[in-house]
Design a protein around this motif. Structure first.
Motif, PDB file in Angstrom:
ATOM      1  N   TRP A 357      -9.608 -79.724 -21.429  1.00  0.00           N
ATOM      2  CA  TRP A 357     -10.563 -79.096 -20.335  1.00  0.00           C
ATOM      3  C   TRP A 357     -10.684 -78.858 -19.443  1.00  0.00           C
ATOM      4  O   TRP A 357     -11.555 -77.800 -18.626  1.00  0.00           O
ATOM      5  CB  TRP A 357     -12.094 -79.968 -21.053  1.00  0.00           C
ATOM      6  CG  TRP A 357     -12.517 -80.298 -22.263  1.00  0.00           C
ATOM      7  CD1 TRP A 357     -11.914 -80.998 -24.052  1.00  0.00           C
ATOM      8  CD2 TRP A 357     -13.416 -79.194 -23.479  1.00  0.00           C
ATOM      9  NE1 TRP A 357     -12.632 -80.670 -24.593  1.00  0.00           N
ATOM     10  CE2 TRP A 357     -13.471 -79.980 -24.150  1.00  0.00           C
ATOM     11  CE3 TRP A 357     -13.386 -77.572 -23.265  1.00  0.00           C
ATOM     12  CZ2 TRP A 357     -14.218 -78.954 -25.547  1.00  0.00           C
ATOM     13  CZ3 TRP A 357     -14.123 -77.224 -24.245  1.00  0.00           C
ATOM     14  CH2 TRP A 357     -14.116 -77.637 -25.265  1.00  0.00           C
ATOM     15  N   HIS A 360     -10.826 -74.741 -19.124  1.00  0.00           N
ATOM     16  CA  HIS A 360     -11.706 -74.100 -19.266  1.00  0.00           C
ATOM     17  C   HIS A 360     -13.395 -74.362 -18.312  1.00  0.00           C
ATOM     18  O   HIS A 360     -13.798 -73.387 -18.138  1.00  0.00           O
ATOM     19  CB  HIS A 360     -11.956 -75.127 -20.452  1.00  0.00           C
ATOM     20  CG  HIS A 360     -13.519 -74.652 -21.073  1.00  0.00           C
ATOM     21  ND1 HIS A 360     -14.245 -73.576 -21.310  1.00  0.00           N
ATOM     22  CD2 HIS A 360     -14.912 -75.182 -20.783  1.00  0.00           C
ATOM     23  CE1 HIS A 360     -15.552 -73.663 -21.683  1.00  0.00           C
ATOM     24  NE2 HIS A 360     -15.991 -74.920 -21.347  1.00  0.00           N
ATOM     25  N   CYS A 416     -18.503 -81.201 -22.700  1.00  0.00           N
ATOM     26  CA  CYS A 416     -17.309 -81.505 -22.816  1.00  0.00           C
ATOM     27  C   CYS A 416     -16.183 -82.399 -22.541  1.00  0.00           C
ATOM     28  O   CYS A 416     -14.934 -83.309 -22.478  1.00  0.00           O
ATOM     29  CB  CYS A 416     -15.699 -80.751 -21.872  1.00  0.00           C
ATOM     30  SG  CYS A 416     -16.397 -78.749 -21.385  1.00  0.00           S
TER      31      CYS A 416
END
Length: 466
Positions: A357, A360, A416
């Motif tokens: 993650w 992102h 996340c």
């Protein structure tokens, strides 16, 4: 004399009685120009206090705790002024030691290294000992203490434990928690409690050691600590690798982990930060620089460098010598101070997310900040998913905007599977945001722990209000 003046006079008398424990030389009042040095940390927060005390031994500290507790019972109407805010080097990045009234306890005079035990590979030190001084004392031994926050030149043992401090080498060697063997701490009743042991394993029920580590001065006063040492590596080398995009940098870190290649440190720096620190290797405007450090025997380090350079594939620089390696780290560690100088109201998040993650989260933080016309500088210990997302502001009027951005990022990092603070803690700066991010059940359990250790809220109650 009317009631308010009478109460003020009684409080003044109480504070003077407590200050007498350290004597005039180590009691600092608001009329002293040095007093204001104790009202802030490395954030933009400014606090207030009634008195600063600098005890020089455990006995004085114990007397301060017991005397303050006694005056709180005698003057319940003045309890907000009769609290203890614990302070080490003042290098925190969350406002945990920024007082909201009360007595600041400067613990930096309790700074003795008590024992270096090479057979057990431990060092025992008082809470005010500077981390850098520990490694200076270990320079003639085959060992070192691996926890290396950027502020190690001013960060104290007690402060590092209170915040569970970490640094670049935590990727390989762990945070303070993983390197903490034992401690003694003082309770709100002035009792000394021992926790932990020199043994590498133990099963004794609740871990008081783990509760105090990361407690931000709210449960007790850490007085001494026993820290685990590591063998000094024969060789250390560093690679600077330029990546065309931040996503490419994140992907490279995932590949390293999948291949079982665990560097001592893996730092990511965005293009803004690379230019700010004037690194010898640059990256594209949308790119990133990776600092990948390896240690071990000469052969292990050389093999790691060869394998890493083959995996990088692009432009890279290898720093094998100690001088060139330290020059690069000095640039890296100067970033935070330089940003604070240029942007006095910058706010630094320190989220930690699972590696998949990482890209992102960087994109999310930058995209949301750009929408609010707030510049960002993003770097951090990306090898373990820990990012320092800095929202940059020169004007105090922008603080509500960047606080909102911080809250958005905290929610996204949690969504996340990560956390809103990887190493700096919540302090006064982030705790209010955390109350919106974490569920009520979490805060109920935290409240119960606080009451079990410090029912009368003697230690750092400002964090309970935040």
């Amino acid at each position: 004399m009317h009631a308010a003046a009478f109460t003020e006079e009684k409080l003044k008398n109480a504070l003077e009685r407590i200050a007498a424990i350290t004597g005039k030389e180590r009691a600092i009042w608001p009329n002293d120009e040095k007093f204001y040095n104790y009202l802030s940390d490395a954030t933009f927060l400014q606090g207030s206090a009634d008195l600063v005390l600098r005890p020089q031994n455990t006995e004085e500290l114990q007397e301060i705790v017991m005397e303050t507790a006694a005056w709180r019972r005698a003057l319940p109407e003045s309890c907000d002024h009769l609290v203890l805010v614990l302070r080490g080097g003042g290098s925190g990045l969350s406002g945990a030691c920024v007082p909201d009234g009360g007595i600041v306890i400067d613990l930096t005079l309790l700074d003795r290294i008590l024992d270096i035990d090479e057979k057990n590979m431990i060092v025992q030190a008082q809470c005010g000992t500077i981390l850098a001084n520990i490694n200076a004392q270990l320079a003639t031994t085959p060992f070192f203490y691996p926890v290396d926050p950027s502020s190690e030149a001013m960060c104290t043992v007690g402060g590092s434990i209170a915040t569970n401090a970490a640094g670049p080498s935590s990727l390989k060697y762990g945070t303070t928690r993983q390197n903490l063997a034992a401690m003694t701490f003082m309770t709100a009743e002035g009792k000394i409690v021992s926790a932990g042991s020199m043994a590498h394993k133990g099963s004794l029920g609740f871990s008081l050691l783990d509760l105090l580590c990361g407690s931000e001065g709210r449960l007790g006063i850490i007085t001494t600590a026993t820290l685990r040492l590591r063998p000094r590596p024969e060789s250390v080398a560093l690679i600077l690798a330029a990546c065309p995009s931040e996503a490419d940098a994140a992907e490279l870190l995932i590949k390293l982990r999948q291949k079982g290649m665990i560097p001592r440190a893996a730092e990511l720096l965005d293009a803004f930060t690379v230019a700010l620190a004037d690194f010898p290797l640059r990256c594209p405007p949308q790119g990133a620089l990776l600092m990948l450090e390896w240690d071990g025997t000469e052969q292990e380090t050389e093999t790691a460098l060869e394998n890493c350079l083959a995996l990088v594939g692009g432009e890279a620089i290898a720093a094998r010598g100690e001088k060139s390696r330290q020059e690069l780290w000095n640039r890296r560690k100067a970033i935070s101070l330089e940003l604070k100088r240029r942007y006095p109201f910058r706010l630094g998040e320190d989220i930690a997310v699972p590696l998949p993650w990482l890209a992102h989260t960087i994109h999310f933080a930058r995209h949301r900040a750009q929408a609010q016309q707030i510049p960002t500088a993003i770097w951090g210990h990306a090898g373990d998913g820990n990012l320092h997302v800095n929202y940059l502001a020169q004007d105090e009027k922008l603080l509500p905007t960047i606080m909102h951005l911080m809250a958005e990022l905290a929610h996204e990092a949690t969504r996340c599977g990560g956390v809103m603070s990887g190493e700096h803690g919540l302090g006064r700066l982030k705790r209010r945001v955390a109350r919106d991010v974490l569920p009520p059940e979490y805060w109920d359990m935290e409240r119960r722990v606080k009451e079990a250790f410090d029912r009368d809220r003697l230690f750092n109650p400002a964090l309970d209000k935040a």
